[in-house]
Design a protein around this motif. Structure first.
Motif, mmCIF file in Angstrom:
data_model
loop_
_atom_site.group_PDB
_atom_site.id
_atom_site.type_symbol
_atom_site.label_atom_id
_atom_site.label_comp_id
_atom_site.label_asym_id
_atom_site.label_seq_id
_atom_site.Cartn_x
_atom_site.Cartn_y
_atom_site.Cartn_z
ATOM 1 N N THR A 1 -24.040 5.961 58.257
ATOM 2 C CA THR A 1 -22.591 6.141 58.238
ATOM 3 C C THR A 1 -21.843 5.217 59.190
ATOM 4 O O THR A 1 -20.697 4.868 58.931
ATOM 5 N N ARG B 1 -12.879 8.373 63.088
ATOM 6 C CA ARG B 1 -13.546 9.634 63.434
ATOM 7 C C ARG B 1 -14.656 9.387 64.457
ATOM 8 O O ARG B 1 -14.856 10.188 65.376
ATOM 9 N N CYS C 1 -21.793 16.089 57.375
ATOM 10 C CA CYS C 1 -21.731 14.625 57.426
ATOM 11 C C CYS C 1 -20.296 14.136 57.345
ATOM 12 O O CYS C 1 -19.921 13.169 58.019
ATOM 13 N N SER C 2 -19.491 14.792 56.546
ATOM 14 C CA SER C 2 -18.091 14.405 56.404
ATOM 15 C C SER C 2 -17.327 14.577 57.720
ATOM 16 O O SER C 2 -16.405 13.826 58.014
ATOM 17 N N SER C 3 -17.745 15.549 58.518
ATOM 18 C CA SER C 3 -17.089 15.808 59.796
ATOM 19 C C SER C 3 -17.637 14.935 60.917
ATOM 20 O O SER C 3 -16.908 14.557 61.829
ATOM 21 N N GLY D 1 -14.055 17.483 57.685
ATOM 22 C CA GLY D 1 -13.742 16.171 57.149
ATOM 23 C C GLY D 1 -13.161 16.316 55.755
ATOM 24 O O GLY D 1 -12.822 17.429 55.319
ATOM 25 N N GLY E 1 -13.730 6.373 58.765
ATOM 26 C CA GLY E 1 -15.026 6.633 59.386
ATOM 27 C C GLY E 1 -15.087 6.148 60.819
ATOM 28 O O GLY E 1 -15.577 6.840 61.714
ATOM 29 N N PRO F 1 -19.549 11.535 60.962
ATOM 30 C CA PRO F 1 -20.150 10.331 60.354
ATOM 31 C C PRO F 1 -20.749 9.392 61.403
ATOM 32 O O PRO F 1 -20.211 8.337 61.712
ATOM 33 N N ASP G 1 -16.786 9.048 56.195
ATOM 34 C CA ASP G 1 -16.525 10.480 56.092
ATOM 35 C C ASP G 1 -16.387 10.927 54.635
ATOM 36 O O ASP G 1 -16.528 12.119 54.333
ATOM 37 N N ARG G 2 -16.133 9.983 53.738
ATOM 38 C CA ARG G 2 -16.104 10.280 52.307
ATOM 39 C C ARG G 2 -17.343 9.735 51.596
ATOM 40 O O ARG G 2 -17.923 10.389 50.728
#
Length: 511
Positions: A250, A7, A77-79, A432, A4, A81, A257-258
């Protein structure tokens, strides 16, 4: 450096907030923001509009479409964070040309939504306290104390101040309280859901709960069946948003990211089941439908679920102790929900001020040196929430305005990044760990159309004939605020607001 934070750095932000949150803690705060009992104040009028079948099956339909929105947001959101979440997503997904404008619209919609949501939760919590005091002191028929508007406003303000104070502590304190919250709502929710129909001496048959349709034009003023159905399912729409709270945390969550997508989807899954079970439990336990709305009943006709719970316990045990306990469980869920909503609102304000999108941004983006919490942003949200409560002294439709504006703003802000994701070139999107692949566009299309419908529904008048005491002020409030925001953009902000501002240099421009 976890995935996270890595990223986050790729996107041009350095780590400033403490990354201490786990999946369970993030899910606890997200779960609290939605709350299984949040639609309780709307239950009575939703039941009145079109009967139990529409209310019960409306929850199922709304849950189905809400899942499209949540899945679309989990992928984004995963892409991305980041604490800025929605408006940050909008800026990057819309591209360099439209990014600043998309970011501006999304940021202000969300800011309006989350701050009004504080007001909505505070009003609900104050109303629950009002019922607890009334039943504990003897009921409306037995000379119990029914809080006046002035006392109600004091309860309202006290709740906001408590939430603001608690939000000035380290996020770990809030996370701990929300771990209590998730167990409070799960255990307390199960207790209410299972025990209420068992305590009620007479319950409604399944045919009534699942198939009975009945409008009440004499009390609502709504004679159109489609219109009554639309108004009846507003409860479900209002109860099933707020799951993006995980996205706002996040930058404080490990492996965001997870963890972010998991928290979004798992929280919505739990609430979808618990909320439906709760409203089924209430509906099965109705003793006398007309008596629920009688201003001379034990709860003064002020809160229909409170009367249903009172009837069940008084009919079985000839006292209101059990009803007070159940209402305390419901009030507790409002308390935790408002606490989490305040946390979310402060993060939204902090993120926007970090990018100079709010007047006096340097003040609101300051972090407390020890706790690393945006304390000034917390108190700004609290101060606005207190001001929003002042009309309670004169208007009875304040709660309608709160829920309408909060839903239109908060849910409406979801539409901006989802639409940008829908129309952007797939090769420009860096996925993500949670990635929909080819399913992304159809999911985003359904999600966007559903959001447009949901926001439009909350602009409608809810009672007829229209008057000062029945008018839905949400369209006026939203129009005024958005007009100011758009004029500000056209006359000034477009010259300097460029969306999220990087605070570290990155070499990788393909994000």
């Amino acid at each position: 450096m976890d995935s996270g934070e890595k990223r986050l750095n790729e996107l041009g932000y350095k780590q400033e907030l403490r990354r201490e949150m786990t999946l369970f803690k993030t899910m606890a705060i997200t779960f609290s923001c939605i709350s299984a009992f949040s639609g309780t104040p709307l239950y009575g009028q939703s039941l009145r509009y079109a009967g139990p079948a529409t209310l019960v099956w409306g929850w199922v339909v709304v849950s189905f479409f809400t899942w499209f929105v949540a899945i679309a947001m989990a992928e984004i959101c995963s892409s991305f964070p980041t604490t800025g979440s929605l408006y940050f997503w909008a800026a990057h997904l819309a591209g360099p040309r439209w990014g600043p404008f998309a970011s501006w619209c999304c940021a202000w919609l969300e800011t309006i939504g989350v701050i009004f949501a504080i007001g909505a939760q505070t009003y609900s919590g104050s109303q629950a306290l009002q019922m607890i005091i009334l039943l504990a002191t003897g009921t409306n028929k037995g000379g119990g104390y029914f809080a006046s508007k002035g006392v109600f406003l004091c309860l309202y303000m006290a709740l906001i101040l408590i939430w603001a104070v608690l939000n000035t502590f380290k996020l770990q304190v809030i996370a701990f309280l929300n771990i209590i919250s998730i167990w409070w709502q799960v255990v307390g929710g199960l207790l209410v859901i299972v025990m209420l129909p068992l305590v009620a001496q007479s319950t409604q048959p399944a045919s009534y709960v699942f198939t009975h349709f009945e409008t009440s034009p004499e009390s609502t003023g709504v004679s159109s069946i489609p219109y009554a159905v639309i108004l009846s399912v507003l409860l479900s729409i209002y109860s099933l948003f707020g799951y993006d709270a995980a996205a706002h945390l996040t930058e404080e969550t490990k492996g965001a990211d997870r963890t972010g997508p998991k928290a979004i989807l798992s929280s919505l899954g739990i609430i979808s089941v618990f909320g439906w079970a709760y409203y089924l439990s209430l509906t099965f336990s109705i003793r006398d439908l007309e008596y629920l709305y009688n201003a001379d009943n034990e709860t003064a006709g002020a809160l229909v679920p409170a009367q249903i719970i009172y009837d069940a316990f008084y009919g079985r045990f000839q006292n209101s102790t059990g009803a007070v306990v159940f209402l305390c469980i419901i009030w507790g869920s409002y308390f935790f929900c408002g606490l989490s909503t305040t946390t979310t609102a402060a993060r939204v304000v902090y993120a926007l001020s970090r990018d100079n999108g709010i007047p006096f941004s340097p003040i609101w983006r300051k972090l407390h040196p020890r706790t690393k919490v945006p304390t000034n942003a917390v108190w700004l949200c609290a101060a606005i929430g207190l001001l929003l409560g002042l009309p309670i002294l004169k208007l009875d439709v304040v709660f309608t305005a709160f829920i309408s504006v909060s839903t239109i703003g908060w849910v409406g802000s979801y539409a901006v990044p989802i639409f940008a994701r829908l129309v952007m070139a797939e090769e420009n999107f860096k996925p993500g760990p949670f990635y929909l692949g080819r399913a992304s566009r159809p999911v985003c299309l359904v999600a966007f159309l559903w959001i447009c419908y949901a926001c439009s529904a909350f602009l409608l008048p809810t009672f007829y004939p229209l008057g000062w005491k029945t008018f839905n002020y949400a369209p006026v409030a939203v129009s005024v605020v958005l007009t100011v925001v758009m004029l500000w953009w056209a006359l000034d902000a477009r010259n300097w607001f460029k969306g999220p501002v990087r605070n570290i240099d990155v070499r990788n421009e393909n994000y």
